[in-house]
Design an enzyme around this catalytic site. Structure first.
Site, short mmCIF file in Angstrom:
data_model
loop_
_atom_site.label_atom_id
_atom_site.label_comp_id
_atom_site.label_asym_id
_atom_site.label_seq_id
_atom_site.Cartn_x
_atom_site.Cartn_y
_atom_site.Cartn_z
N ALA A 141 -3.32 -19.30 -5.54
CA ALA A 141 -3.36 -18.01 -4.95
C ALA A 141 -4.31 -17.42 -5.96
O ALA A 141 -5.13 -16.67 -5.48
CB ALA A 141 -1.89 -17.45 -4.98
N VAL A 191 4.43 -18.94 -3.05
CA VAL A 191 2.99 -19.23 -2.82
C VAL A 191 2.62 -19.86 -4.17
O VAL A 191 2.91 -19.18 -5.34
CB VAL A 191 2.25 -17.77 -2.59
CG1 VAL A 191 0.82 -17.89 -2.24
CG2 VAL A 191 3.08 -17.05 -1.56
N CYS A 192 2.07 -20.95 -4.26
CA CYS A 192 1.54 -21.35 -5.72
C CYS A 192 0.65 -20.37 -6.36
O CYS A 192 -0.27 -20.42 -5.89
CB CYS A 192 0.68 -22.93 -5.10
SG CYS A 192 0.09 -23.58 -6.69
N ILE A 193 0.95 -20.15 -7.66
CA ILE A 193 0.52 -19.22 -8.16
C ILE A 193 -0.73 -19.56 -8.62
O ILE A 193 -2.03 -18.64 -8.68
CB ILE A 193 1.21 -18.73 -9.57
CG1 ILE A 193 0.69 -17.50 -10.05
CG2 ILE A 193 1.38 -19.77 -10.35
CD1 ILE A 193 1.53 -16.80 -11.22
#
Lengths: 120, 98, 130
Positions: free
Chosen positions: C82, C77-79
């Protein structure tokens, strides 16, 4: 790590949603990873390149500044959809970054000739 | 060297469709997924697509979900999810229009 | 063949996370490798363990979690995408001094570099858009 040619096609205007910003972030990261990145500005994404954007009053980062910094990140293959610039009455002088104007046939060939094509 | 294009919006999104169609080259394939399945029920769109030398596909799950199976004006190929994977393998890349 | 999947569509306001799920299941069933699934943009809400859909609707968080556990998938998940949307794991919650966290394994917060790497490694990168 091996390198692939990546064509990133932008189609959305800045500020109204996060799509253009997230696409630019992706371009910068891919270039930092040593990928051969080309950026194609189509449709409303051309507005990303307009000079004199002042988004401070809407509490946003200036995306034109990110665009003008693209060559510093080794992204110097910048293409602009010719048809879009004509429809929008935008000339090369109004843009913050020089780019190569391409027509639909050239875009189709660019899509064919890159290893990875992502459109945002 | 051919591309599988997927598109997921109905032809009401004219700008998206025109961009996608302009990018099609002979030998490419166009897979109409999600709301793009509605295109197959519109004669004008399907007539326009006949001008291109490409194969046209629909996902059966999307067609059935939208009640379109009796309304298709097209010779598009209706495929399942497994065949979507096969198509992605047969073409050298997948480009998504959304 | 080695696939990676990029999901960019909204987790709860588009069909794309579901279409991507069906595609992932099918490619695994065909014996291909799924190197990575990368959640970007509004799709990052898929990673929230706190989503509680009605009983007669599918739980997309759970569907991806189960598939990942069965096949040892890398769900990244793209930090940046997110964190700004409030999808946060325990380590990031501590770092940013937040009172709670809402995502955990097999969902993993990491940077966009993971998407670049996936593009290089994979024979096919398939995007499921907004």
């Amino acid at each position: 790590m091996q390198s692939k040619s990546i064509l990133l096609i932008l189609s959305h205007a800045p500020y109204g949603d996060t799509r253009a910003k997230e696409a630019l972030d992706l371009a910068l990261t891919a270039a930092a990873f040593g990928q051969d990145v080309s950026l194609l500005f189509t449709q409303d994404a051309l507005y990303l390149l307009l000079k004199s954007q002042q988004p401070q009053a809407i509490e946003q980062k200036n995306l034109a500044n990110i665009c003008s910094a693209l060559p510093m990140y080794d992204i110097d293959k910048i293409y602009i959809e010719n048809n879009t610039s004509q429809t929008k009455h935008i000339t090369a002088e109004q843009l913050i970054l020089p780019g190569v104007f391409v027509n639909h046939n050239q875009i189709a060939l660019m899509i064919r000739d890159h290893d990875v094509v992502l459109r945002f | 060297m051919s591309t599988l294009h997927t598109i997921n919006k109905s032809p009401s999104d004219n700008t998206l469709w025109q961009s996608c169609l302009a990018a099609l080259l002979p030998g490419d394939a166009l897979l109409m997924i999600e709301n793009a399945a509605y295109a197959a029920a519109q004669p004008s769109v399907m007539t326009q697509l006949q001008e291109y030398d490409i194969d046209i596909y629909l996902l059966s799950a999307d067609v059935d979900a939208r009640g379109l199976s009796g309304k298709l004006y097209t010779n598009a190929n209706i495929i399942d999810d497994q065949q979507f994977v096969t198509l992605a393998c047969q073409h050298t890349k997948v480009v998504s229009w959304f | 063949m080695i696939f990676s999947i990029l999901i960019y569509g909204s987790a709860h306001n588009s069909q794309s996370v579901h279409t991507a799920y069906r595609f992932a299941k099918s490619l695994l069933a065909a014996g291909h490798t799924l190197h990575r699934v990368f959640f970007y943009g509004e799709s990052v809400y898929t990673a929230s363990a706190l989503c509680a859909p009605p009983r007669d609707e599918q739980d997309i968080h759970q569907l991806w979690k189960s598939l990942a556990e069965t096949h040892q998938l890398d769900l990244v998940v793209c930090i940046a995408a997110a964190l700004k949307r409030g999808v946060i794991d325990q380590a990031e919650a501590q770092r940013h001094e937040k009172p709670a966290f809402n995502t955990h394994a097999p969902y993993e917060l990491s940077g966009l570099g993971q998407l670049s790497e996936a593009a290089i490694i994979s024979d096919r990168l398939v995007t499921f858009g907004a």
